[in-house]
Design a protein around this motif. Structure first.
Motif, PDB file in Angstrom:
ATOM      1  N   ASP A 220       0.933  -1.312  -0.084  1.00  0.00           N
ATOM      2  CA  ASP A 220      -0.101  -0.044  -0.039  1.00  0.00           C
ATOM      3  C   ASP A 220       1.106   1.370  -0.040  1.00  0.00           C
ATOM      4  OD1 ASP A 220      -2.495  -1.172  -0.015  1.00  0.00           O
ATOM      5  OD2 ASP A 220      -2.364  -1.392   2.130  1.00  0.00           O
ATOM      6  N   LYS A 221       2.208   1.107   0.395  1.00  0.00           N
ATOM      7  CA  LYS A 221       2.999   2.366   0.588  1.00  0.00           C
ATOM      8  C   LYS A 221       4.275   2.095  -0.357  1.00  0.00           C
ATOM      9  CE  LYS A 221       1.769   2.760   5.405  1.00  0.00           C
ATOM     10  NZ  LYS A 221       1.997   2.403   6.908  1.00  0.00           N
ATOM     11  N   LEU A 222       4.642   0.910  -0.905  1.00  0.00           N
ATOM     12  CA  LEU A 222       5.754   0.840  -1.526  1.00  0.00           C
ATOM     13  C   LEU A 222       5.574   0.302  -2.837  1.00  0.00           C
ATOM     14  CD1 LEU A 222       7.937  -0.970   1.245  1.00  0.00           C
ATOM     15  CD2 LEU A 222       8.098   1.278   0.641  1.00  0.00           C
ATOM     16  N   SER A 223       6.320   0.695  -3.909  1.00  0.00           N
ATOM     17  CA  SER A 223       6.269   0.369  -5.418  1.00  0.00           C
ATOM     18  C   SER A 223       7.079  -1.018  -5.224  1.00  0.00           C
ATOM     19  CB  SER A 223       6.870   1.263  -5.916  1.00  0.00           C
ATOM     20  OG  SER A 223       8.368   1.167  -5.961  1.00  0.00           O
ATOM     21  N   VAL A 224       6.892  -1.880  -6.547  1.00  0.00           N
ATOM     22  CA  VAL A 224       7.258  -2.943  -6.707  1.00  0.00           C
ATOM     23  C   VAL A 224       8.756  -2.797  -6.737  1.00  0.00           C
ATOM     24  CG1 VAL A 224       7.690  -4.774  -8.478  1.00  0.00           C
ATOM     25  CG2 VAL A 224       5.419  -3.764  -7.909  1.00  0.00           C
ATOM     26  N   ASP A 225       9.492  -1.868  -7.243  1.00  0.00           N
ATOM     27  CA  ASP A 225      10.634  -1.799  -7.363  1.00  0.00           C
ATOM     28  C   ASP A 225      11.386  -1.337  -5.780  1.00  0.00           C
ATOM     29  OD1 ASP A 225      10.952  -2.004 -10.034  1.00  0.00           O
ATOM     30  OD2 ASP A 225      11.029   0.069 -10.406  1.00  0.00           O
ATOM     31  N   GLU A 226      10.687  -0.526  -5.027  1.00  0.00           N
ATOM     32  CA  GLU A 226      11.054  -0.116  -3.733  1.00  0.00           C
ATOM     33  C   GLU A 226      11.149  -1.287  -2.931  1.00  0.00           C
ATOM     34  OE1 GLU A 226       9.646   4.345  -3.223  1.00  0.00           O
ATOM     35  OE2 GLU A 226       8.233   2.725  -2.882  1.00  0.00           O
ATOM     36  N   SER A 227       9.863  -2.273  -3.167  1.00  0.00           N
ATOM     37  CA  SER A 227       9.846  -3.479  -2.189  1.00  0.00           C
ATOM     38  C   SER A 227      11.077  -4.575  -2.691  1.00  0.00           C
ATOM     39  CB  SER A 227       8.456  -4.169  -2.423  1.00  0.00           C
ATOM     40  OG  SER A 227       7.448  -3.468  -2.169  1.00  0.00           O
ATOM     41  N   ALA A 228      11.332  -4.481  -3.956  1.00  0.00           N
ATOM     42  CA  ALA A 228      12.166  -5.554  -4.470  1.00  0.00           C
ATOM     43  C   ALA A 228      13.673  -5.001  -4.048  1.00  0.00           C
ATOM     44  CB  ALA A 228      12.242  -5.468  -5.960  1.00  0.00           C
ATOM     45  N   GLN A 229      14.104  -3.877  -3.992  1.00  0.00           N
ATOM     46  CA  GLN A 229      15.124  -3.317  -3.576  1.00  0.00           C
ATOM     47  C   GLN A 229      15.692  -3.375  -2.142  1.00  0.00           C
ATOM     48  OE1 GLN A 229      15.777   0.743  -3.890  1.00  0.00           O
ATOM     49  NE2 GLN A 229      17.829   0.771  -3.887  1.00  0.00           N
ATOM     50  N   ILE A 230      14.685  -3.698  -1.251  1.00  0.00           N
ATOM     51  CA  ILE A 230      14.694  -4.043   0.332  1.00  0.00           C
ATOM     52  C   ILE A 230      15.038  -5.216   0.332  1.00  0.00           C
ATOM     53  CG2 ILE A 230      13.391  -4.386   2.344  1.00  0.00           C
ATOM     54  CD1 ILE A 230      11.676  -1.833   1.571  1.00  0.00           C
ATOM     55  N   ILE A 231      14.329  -6.438  -0.503  1.00  0.00           N
ATOM     56  CA  ILE A 231      14.706  -7.602  -0.393  1.00  0.00           C
ATOM     57  C   ILE A 231      15.918  -8.066  -0.779  1.00  0.00           C
ATOM     58  CG2 ILE A 231      13.814 -10.085  -1.264  1.00  0.00           C
ATOM     59  CD1 ILE A 231      10.826  -8.346  -1.311  1.00  0.00           C
ATOM     60  N   VAL A 232      16.342  -7.640  -2.049  1.00  0.00           N
ATOM     61  CA  VAL A 232      17.689  -7.828  -2.515  1.00  0.00           C
ATOM     62  C   VAL A 232      18.530  -7.320  -1.761  1.00  0.00           C
ATOM     63  CG1 VAL A 232      19.210  -7.504  -4.479  1.00  0.00           C
ATOM     64  CG2 VAL A 232      16.802  -7.930  -4.979  1.00  0.00           C
ATOM     65  N   LYS A 233      18.430  -6.101  -0.975  1.00  0.00           N
ATOM     66  CA  LYS A 233      19.573  -5.875  -0.070  1.00  0.00           C
ATOM     67  C   LYS A 233      19.877  -6.769   1.223  1.00  0.00           C
ATOM     68  CE  LYS A 233      20.716  -1.559   2.853  1.00  0.00           C
ATOM     69  NZ  LYS A 233      20.221  -0.218   3.053  1.00  0.00           N
ATOM     70  N   TYR A 234      18.540  -7.306   1.363  1.00  0.00           N
ATOM     71  CA  TYR A 234      18.975  -8.353   2.724  1.00  0.00           C
ATOM     72  C   TYR A 234      19.611  -9.360   2.366  1.00  0.00           C
ATOM     73  CZ  TYR A 234      17.116 -11.423   6.430  1.00  0.00           C
ATOM     74  OH  TYR A 234      17.104 -12.127   7.506  1.00  0.00           O
ATOM     75  N   ILE A 235      19.352  -9.828   1.045  1.00  0.00           N
ATOM     76  CA  ILE A 235      19.981 -11.130   0.660  1.00  0.00           C
ATOM     77  C   ILE A 235      21.575 -10.694   0.403  1.00  0.00           C
ATOM     78  CG2 ILE A 235      20.240 -12.687  -1.600  1.00  0.00           C
ATOM     79  CD1 ILE A 235      17.747 -13.374   0.440  1.00  0.00           C
ATOM     80  N   LYS A 236      21.821  -9.518  -0.329  1.00  0.00           N
ATOM     81  CA  LYS A 236      23.172  -9.353  -0.509  1.00  0.00           C
ATOM     82  C   LYS A 236      23.876  -9.273   0.769  1.00  0.00           C
ATOM     83  CE  LYS A 236      23.105  -6.719  -4.679  1.00  0.00           C
ATOM     84  NZ  LYS A 236      23.120  -5.421  -5.562  1.00  0.00           N
ATOM     85  N   LYS A 237      23.292  -8.828   1.971  1.00  0.00           N
ATOM     86  CA  LYS A 237      24.041  -8.291   3.361  1.00  0.00           C
ATOM     87  C   LYS A 237      24.011 -10.119   4.071  1.00  0.00           C
ATOM     88  CE  LYS A 237      23.055  -6.235   7.619  1.00  0.00           C
ATOM     89  NZ  LYS A 237      22.174  -5.330   8.527  1.00  0.00           N
ATOM     90  N   ASN A 238      23.282 -10.730   3.804  1.00  0.00           N
ATOM     91  CA  ASN A 238      23.247 -11.918   4.704  1.00  0.00           C
ATOM     92  C   ASN A 238      23.587 -13.353   4.083  1.00  0.00           C
ATOM     93  OD1 ASN A 238      21.534 -11.160   7.330  1.00  0.00           O
ATOM     94  ND2 ASN A 238      20.591 -10.213   5.697  1.00  0.00           N
ATOM     95  N   TYR A 239      23.665 -13.338   2.590  1.00  0.00           N
ATOM     96  CA  TYR A 239      23.806 -14.668   2.001  1.00  0.00           C
ATOM     97  C   TYR A 239      24.857 -14.322   0.841  1.00  0.00           C
ATOM     98  CZ  TYR A 239      20.071 -16.179   4.537  1.00  0.00           C
ATOM     99  OH  TYR A 239      19.359 -16.557   5.514  1.00  0.00           O
ATOM    100  N   VAL A 240      25.063 -13.298   0.483  1.00  0.00           N
ATOM    101  CA  VAL A 240      26.231 -13.166  -0.921  1.00  0.00           C
ATOM    102  C   VAL A 240      27.586 -12.466  -0.199  1.00  0.00           C
ATOM    103  CG1 VAL A 240      26.844 -12.148  -3.134  1.00  0.00           C
ATOM    104  CG2 VAL A 240      24.432 -12.820  -2.534  1.00  0.00           C
ATOM    105  N   LYS A 241      28.337 -13.494   0.192  1.00  0.00           N
ATOM    106  CA  LYS A 241      29.641 -12.952   1.083  1.00  0.00           C
ATOM    107  C   LYS A 241      30.921 -13.216   0.223  1.00  0.00           C
ATOM    108  CE  LYS A 241      27.002 -14.843   4.983  1.00  0.00           C
ATOM    109  NZ  LYS A 241      27.296 -15.876   6.137  1.00  0.00           N
TER     110      LYS A 241
END
Length: 241
Positions: A220-241
Motif C-alpha cells: 500500500d506504501k511501497l512500489s514494486v521496485d522499492e519492495s524488491a530493492q529492500i529484499i535484494v539488499k537483505y539477501i546481499k547482506k546476509n547470503y552473498v559473502k
C-alpha cells in the motif's frame, strides 16, 4: 539463464588456441621470413601455453581469495491474493540472477498447472506445502536457492516450510484487502464474495498473518521496485559473502 556445455567450452578453447597460434606464426614469418622457424615457434607455443594454463588454473583452485560464498536460501513470499507477491518475487528473481546466483523461481500458479488436482481445503494446502518444501530441499542439496511465492495462509504450513528448508527468509507482502480487490482484474474476489470460489483466503477462508517475518513490505506504501530493492539488499547482506 544459459550455461556453456562442455562441448561448447572445448570448441571455444580450440578455436582460440588456433587463432592465437596462427597469429604467432604470421608475426614470426613477417619479421624473420622463415616459415620453418614460424611453424616451430607456433608448435612450441601451443604446448607451452596449454601446460602453463593448466598449472595456472590448478594453482588458482587452491586460492580462496576473491570467491563469493553463497549458501542456498529460500525466499518465501506470503500474503493475501493480489497483494503483489508474484510481481515482486519476479522482480527479485531477475535482480538476483544478475548476481550469478544459482537460483530457481517457484510460483503457486505454475505448480497448480503442473498438478491441477490440488485442492484448497486446509489439509490440501498443508499437504501441498510439504510437497513444495521437499522440492526446495532437493534444490538446496544442489546448492540452488529459490524464490517461492504462495499465499500460504496457514501458520502451520509456513512453520513446516521453515523447519524443512535451510535459510528460509519469509517475506510478508502486506496489503489491505480493499487494495487487493482493486487490483483484481480477473474478478477472483468478486467470485469468492458471491460464493463461486470456496476457501478463498481473506474472504471465505482465513489468512493468518505472520507473527514473524524476516522482511515485511507494505505494498500500500511501497512500489514494486522499492519492495524488491529492500529484499535484494537483505539477501546481499546476509547470503552473498
Amino acid at each position: 539463464m544459459y550455461k556453456d556445455t562442455n562441448k561448447r567450452s572445448i570448441a571455444k578453447g580450440i578455436s582460440w588456441r588456433v587463432f592465437a597460434t596462427t597469429t604467432t606464426v604470421i608475426i614470426i614469418y613477417v619479421f624473420f621470413g622463415r616459415l620453418d622457424l614460424a611453424l616451430a615457434a607456433g608448435i612450441i607455443e601451443t604446448f607451452a601455453k596449454v601446460a602453463l594454463y593448466w598449472a595456472h588454473e590448478r594453482a588458482w583452485v587452491k586460492v580462496r581469495w576473491g570467491r563469493k560464498r553463497i549458501d542456498p536460501f529460500n525466499l518465501w513470499f506470503t500474503g493475501l491474493p493480489l497483494s503483489g507477491k508474484t510481481t515482486i518475487a519476479d522482480k527479485v528473481y531477475t535482480e538476483l540472477e544478475k548476481l550469478q546466483i544459482p537460483i530457481e523461481r517457484i510460483d503457486s500458479k505454475d505448480i497448480r498447472e503442473l498438478i491441477p488436482d490440488i485442492g484448497f481445503s486446509r489439509d490440501d494446502r498443508n499437504r501441498h506445502m510439504h510437497r513444495i518444501g521437499n522440492l526446495i530441499k532437493t534444490l538446496q542439496k544442489n546448492s540452488i536457492s529459490t524464490v517461492a511465492s504462495f499465499v500460504s495462509p496457514y501458520k502451520e504450513s509456513r512453520r513446516a516450510i521453515r523447519e524443512m528448508v535451510k535459510n528460509n527468509v519469509v517475506v510478508y507482502v502486506k496489503a489491505d484487502i480493499e487494495t487487493c480487490k482493486k487490483r483484481d482484474y480477473k474478478g477472483a474476489y468478486a467470485k469468492a464474495l458471491s460464493g463461486e470460489y470456496k476457501n478463498f483466503s481473506g474472504v471465505n477462508d482465513v489468512y493468518e498473518e505472520p507473527t514473524y517475518a524476516e522482511i515485511v513490505v507494505d505494498t500500500d506504501k511501497l512500489s514494486v521496485d522499492e519492495s524488491a530493492q529492500i529484499i535484494v539488499k537483505y539477501i546481499k547482506k546476509n547470503y552473498v559473502k
